[in-house]
Structure formats: structure tokens, C-alpha cells
Design a protein around this motif. Sequence first.
Motif, short mmCIF file in Angstrom:
data_model
loop_
_atom_site.label_atom_id
_atom_site.label_comp_id
_atom_site.label_asym_id
_atom_site.label_seq_id
_atom_site.Cartn_x
_atom_site.Cartn_y
_atom_site.Cartn_z
N ASP A 1 -8.29 1.91 2.92
CA ASP A 1 -8.50 2.98 2.09
C ASP A 1 -10.01 3.77 2.41
O ASP A 1 -10.19 4.61 2.19
N THR A 2 -10.91 2.70 2.67
CA THR A 2 -12.35 3.15 2.73
C THR A 2 -12.53 3.58 3.95
O THR A 2 -13.14 4.80 4.21
N ARG B 1 0.92 -1.21 -0.01
CA ARG B 1 0.28 0.14 0.01
C ARG B 1 0.91 1.29 0.00
O ARG B 1 1.67 1.22 0.79
N ILE C 1 -13.60 2.57 -1.74
CA ILE C 1 -12.36 3.17 -2.42
C ILE C 1 -11.78 2.07 -3.34
O ILE C 1 -11.34 1.03 -2.59
N GLY C 2 -11.62 2.23 -4.52
CA GLY C 2 -10.98 1.09 -5.25
C GLY C 2 -11.65 0.30 -5.89
O GLY C 2 -11.41 -0.31 -6.68
N GLU D 1 -10.29 5.27 5.79
CA GLU D 1 -9.58 6.60 5.62
C GLU D 1 -10.32 7.57 4.73
O GLU D 1 -10.59 8.62 5.56
N ASP D 2 -11.06 7.24 4.04
CA ASP D 2 -11.93 8.15 3.32
C ASP D 2 -13.23 8.46 4.07
O ASP D 2 -13.52 9.57 4.21
N GLU E 1 -6.14 -3.87 2.31
CA GLU E 1 -5.69 -2.78 1.65
C GLU E 1 -6.98 -1.81 1.48
O GLU E 1 -7.11 -0.69 1.57
N MET E 2 -8.12 -2.61 0.85
CA MET E 2 -9.19 -1.80 0.48
C MET E 2 -10.00 -1.36 1.67
O MET E 2 -10.76 -0.13 1.62
N SER F 1 -0.27 6.94 3.01
CA SER F 1 -1.56 7.48 3.16
C SER F 1 -1.63 9.05 2.64
O SER F 1 -0.17 9.86 3.07
#
Length: 308
Positions: free
Chosen positions: A135-136, A49, A113-114, A138-139, A131-132, A52
Motif C-alpha cells: 500500500d505504501t 488485501r 499508508i495504514g 503504491e501510494d 500488505e502495508m 488496488s
Amino acid sequence: MTGKKGRKKWPRVLALVFILMIVSACAYAFYVYNSLTSAVDTMQEPIQREKSEKREETITLKEREPFSVLMLGVDERQGDKGRSDTMIVLTVNPDLKSVKMLSIPRDTRTDIIGHGTEDKINHAYAFGDVEMAIDTVEDFLDIPIDYYIKMNMAGFKDIVDAVNGIDVTNETDFNMGKFHFNEGSIHLNGSEALSYVRMRKNDPNGDFGRQQRQRQVIQGVINKGASFSSLTRFDDIFAALGKNVKTDITFNEMMDIQKNYKDTRNNIQQLTIEGDGQYFGDIWYLIVPDEERQRVQGELKDHLGLPQ
């Protein structure tokens, strides 16, 4: 004369016993250290990854910087990696000597996300693994996720049993599976703890009540695992962790956390994020209003020392 010789020998005997005690203590410490490093090696699962975008510089635990962790409780099945049944974000601030723990309701509707879709947030793990999921989250929360810990929920009972069970305060009298849970202070073994955190259909608070029980059990394991009485069970604890937990926190980072952040575990503050249920087609989602999301984002950013 014999008495004098005997008295002269006593200091030598005591010195020998003292030396043997030191050697035994060192051997025990070495054994514990080897067991710990072996368990951590088994737990290690780095992820691919990029850095960030939510953090300008990489944090340094040696310098006691606040950090965040995403905890994923995953129901793994044979031939199926499962979904993240539990998603908990921890922010740790050593200066404030506190941890903030936020449970994200698994039915929360958000951008994945992604994946290019809006869906339940717990589906992110099923679509794109850790990883996804990171990311999700974090968003959704607009904060960096520095580390992750993934726990196999089916094996979670091994961890509770390894610390010889935990004590919790149950707010709702209920049955789950073959177990009955009385209201008030109760002691849970591993199988009971797993049923305790899984119940939600009969809870008047629904998923929020379930999140509360999850946080209780996690805090119970942390407190019990850190107690002196657990030192005699370290072998079982390390074995249970090695078998059921994966993380990208390295051994050296764990040592830094133990050294620089140990005071934070005594002040764990529980946060909630609320919303309204809504159907899209025949699927039920939790819709979190923007103002509620921004409120939680602001509290977590403040705890991490990030600009609003």
C-alpha cells in the motif's frame, strides 16, 4: 542364417532403446515438474488485501498484459520479522520486451499508508507486513502493485549457491566482512554475494551504490537460473527458493509468465530515484522532491500502459 537373424534383431533393439529413452525423459520431466510444484506450494503465501485502487480491472497474464511486482528483501531475525532492507519494483511489458527495475532507497521519507505516520519507507513492512508495504509503495509511486515476492536475505546465499554462483562487474574496490572485492569482473558464491549487496558505508555513492549491486546480483541470478547449465541443479534451486522465498504468484501464473513474458528478461532497464539527505530530529532521511517522484511515476506508468 545367423547373420540375417542378427540383422533383423537390430531394429527391434534400437526401437527398444528409443522407447526406454522416451520413458526415461518423461520420468525425468515428471520428477522436475513434481519438484517445481512442491517448491511453489511451499513458497505460496497469499495476502489479505483489497483490489488496488490504482488499477480499474484485474490483469490477465494469459493476455500478455503488463504487470508489476514488489520485491522485498527482508532480514528476518528470531522473534522479529525484521524490516524490508531491500525494496525493488519491477514492471514487465511483453510488447516492449523489457523489464524496468527501480530500487527504492530504504531511508526514503514518505507516508506509511495504514499507519498514519511519515517514516522511512522500509518501516512499512515492520509496521504492517507485506500488505502495508505494498500500500505504501503504491501510494509513493502512484502505480498498482500486482504481485509481491519476499526473500529472506539471510538465505539469499543459498539461492546464489544453488545456481553455482554468479558473475558481476564490480565498480568499487572494497572490503566487507572477511571478503575483499576487486574492481572489475568477479565471480561470487552465496556468502560473497550477500556481503557484496550489504556494503554501503564505504561506497562513495552510499545507498545508491548498494542498490546498483543489489540489481546486479538479482539480474545475475535470473540469467544464471534461466541458463541451460542450471537444469542439472534444479533440485538445489527449487529447495533454496522454497525455503527462502514467499510470493502470491500462483503456479499457473508462473507458467503464464514463463510462456508469455520470457523475452523480457534479456532487456532489464535499471531506474533510479534520487533525493537529498535531511535530518528530522536526530534521524536521517532521504527526501525525494515532487518533480523527481513524478518523473519516475511517469516512466513506470508509461511502461505499464497506464494513463498519466
